[in-house]
Motif scaffolding. Structure first.
Motif, PDB file in Angstrom:
ATOM      1  N   CYS A  17       0.833  -1.205   0.000  1.00 20.93           N
ATOM      2  CA  CYS A  17       0.000   0.000   0.000  1.00 20.93           C
ATOM      3  C   CYS A  17       0.862   1.248   0.000  1.00 20.93           C
ATOM      4  N   THR A  18       0.500   2.199  -0.856  1.00 18.13           N
ATOM      5  CA  THR A  18       1.204   3.478  -0.913  1.00 18.13           C
ATOM      6  C   THR A  18       0.395   4.610  -0.293  1.00 18.13           C
ATOM      7  N   GLY A  19      -0.815   4.338   0.096  1.00 11.97           N
ATOM      8  CA  GLY A  19      -1.709   5.368   0.609  1.00 11.97           C
ATOM      9  C   GLY A  19      -2.812   5.678  -0.385  1.00 11.97           C
ATOM     10  N   GLN A  20      -2.474   5.747  -1.650  1.00 14.09           N
ATOM     11  CA  GLN A  20      -3.470   6.004  -2.689  1.00 14.09           C
ATOM     12  C   GLN A  20      -3.774   4.762  -3.525  1.00 14.09           C
ATOM     13  N   THR A  21      -2.856   3.799  -3.504  1.00 12.65           N
ATOM     14  CA  THR A  21      -2.988   2.616  -4.346  1.00 12.65           C
ATOM     15  C   THR A  21      -2.639   1.365  -3.553  1.00 12.65           C
ATOM     16  N   VAL A  22      -3.422   0.301  -3.797  1.00 12.01           N
ATOM     17  CA  VAL A  22      -3.157  -1.018  -3.225  1.00 12.01           C
ATOM     18  C   VAL A  22      -2.672  -1.899  -4.376  1.00 12.01           C
ATOM     19  N   LEU A  32      -0.555  -8.378 -10.195  1.00  7.05           N
ATOM     20  CA  LEU A  32      -1.836  -8.878 -10.689  1.00  7.05           C
ATOM     21  C   LEU A  32      -2.815  -7.750 -10.960  1.00  7.05           C
ATOM     22  N   THR A  33      -2.840  -6.781 -10.059  1.00  7.98           N
ATOM     23  CA  THR A  33      -3.744  -5.632 -10.221  1.00  7.98           C
ATOM     24  C   THR A  33      -3.379  -4.559  -9.221  1.00  7.98           C
ATOM     25  N   LYS A  34      -4.041  -3.432  -9.340  1.00  5.41           N
ATOM     26  CA  LYS A  34      -3.933  -2.380  -8.344  1.00  5.41           C
ATOM     27  C   LYS A  34      -5.314  -1.754  -8.165  1.00  5.41           C
ATOM     28  N   PHE A  35      -5.572  -1.325  -6.943  1.00  8.31           N
ATOM     29  CA  PHE A  35      -6.857  -0.738  -6.580  1.00  8.31           C
ATOM     30  C   PHE A  35      -6.648   0.685  -6.091  1.00  8.31           C
ATOM     31  N   LYS A  36      -7.633   1.540  -6.352  1.00  6.68           N
ATOM     32  CA  LYS A  36      -7.595   2.929  -5.903  1.00  6.68           C
ATOM     33  C   LYS A  36      -8.954   3.303  -5.313  1.00  6.68           C
ATOM     34  N   ASP A  37      -9.470   2.458  -4.424  1.00  9.75           N
ATOM     35  CA  ASP A  37     -10.817   2.655  -3.889  1.00  9.75           C
ATOM     36  C   ASP A  37     -10.882   3.526  -2.642  1.00  9.75           C
ATOM     37  N   ILE A  38      -9.779   3.624  -1.897  1.00  5.14           N
ATOM     38  CA  ILE A  38      -9.775   4.448  -0.690  1.00  5.14           C
ATOM     39  C   ILE A  38      -8.492   5.275  -0.649  1.00  5.14           C
ATOM     40  N   LYS A  39      -8.609   6.471  -0.086  1.00  5.14           N
ATOM     41  CA  LYS A  39      -7.433   7.308   0.124  1.00  5.14           C
ATOM     42  C   LYS A  39      -6.851   7.004   1.493  1.00  5.14           C
ATOM     43  N   TYR A  40      -5.561   7.187   1.617  1.00  8.62           N
ATOM     44  CA  TYR A  40      -4.833   6.992   2.865  1.00  8.62           C
ATOM     45  C   TYR A  40      -4.903   5.554   3.368  1.00  8.62           C
ATOM     46  N   ALA A  54      -7.899  -7.132   3.462  1.00 13.39           N
ATOM     47  CA  ALA A  54      -8.496  -5.920   4.019  1.00 13.39           C
ATOM     48  C   ALA A  54      -7.444  -4.823   3.998  1.00 13.39           C
ATOM     49  N   VAL A  55      -7.879  -3.624   3.676  1.00 13.35           N
ATOM     50  CA  VAL A  55      -7.000  -2.460   3.728  1.00 13.35           C
ATOM     51  C   VAL A  55      -7.709  -1.396   4.542  1.00 13.35           C
ATOM     52  N   LYS A  56      -6.995  -0.874   5.533  1.00 12.35           N
ATOM     53  CA  LYS A  56      -7.565   0.137   6.414  1.00 12.35           C
ATOM     54  C   LYS A  56      -6.957   1.494   6.095  1.00 12.35           C
ATOM     55  N   SER A  57      -7.828   2.485   6.030  1.00 13.71           N
ATOM     56  CA  SER A  57      -7.433   3.845   5.737  1.00 13.71           C
ATOM     57  C   SER A  57      -7.336   4.652   7.020  1.00 13.71           C
TER      58      SER A  57
END
Length: 123
Positions: A17-22, A32-40, A54-57
């Motif tokens: 996680c970079t904060g803007q992209t998973v 495989l892919t990248k997601f941009k569904d949540i900031k931080y 799970a990714v927590k913002s």
């Protein structure tokens, strides 16, 4: 190489996680892919016995991703600023335990991983 703020892996997937992209990688390191569904979104975790991440913002969001289908399953608003609040999966993968800040106190929310709905709230 990407500088990740948060990173986790198991025997099949790596999540950064970079904060803007998973970013999701397979075991050999192929993206495989990248997601941009949540900031931080800085804190990733992989559910035991399931292909779910799970990714927590720090802005109070949770995103759950299906790692087999490579898609967003559900996005939840989980209180206010959650910068210092942690989470974990139960060892059997049935529950997701999340510390959530409400006003000036913290609560432990327990989510059922089959439905991704709140099963209990403590404190």
């Amino acid at each position: 190489m990407i500088n990740f703020w948060g990173y986790t892996k198991n025997d099949r997937f790596s999540i950064g996680c970079t904060g803007q992209t998973v970013y999701v990688y397979d075991a050999s390191g192929i993206e495989l892919t990248k997601f941009k569904d949540i900031k931080y979104g800085y804190m990733p975790g992989i559910c035991p016995h399931r292909d779910v991440c799970a990714v927590k913002s720090t802005a109070g969001w949770l995103a759950f991703y299906d790692l087999a289908e490579l898609c967003l399953i559900k996005k939840l608003k989980v209180g206010c600023d959650s910068q210092y609040q942690g989470f974990c999966f139960s060892p059997d993968g049935r529950f997701f335990l999340n510390l959530e800040r409400k006003d000036m106190h913290s609560e432990l929310a327990i989510y059922d991983m089959d439905t991704l709905t709140e099963a209990a709230r403590l404190f």
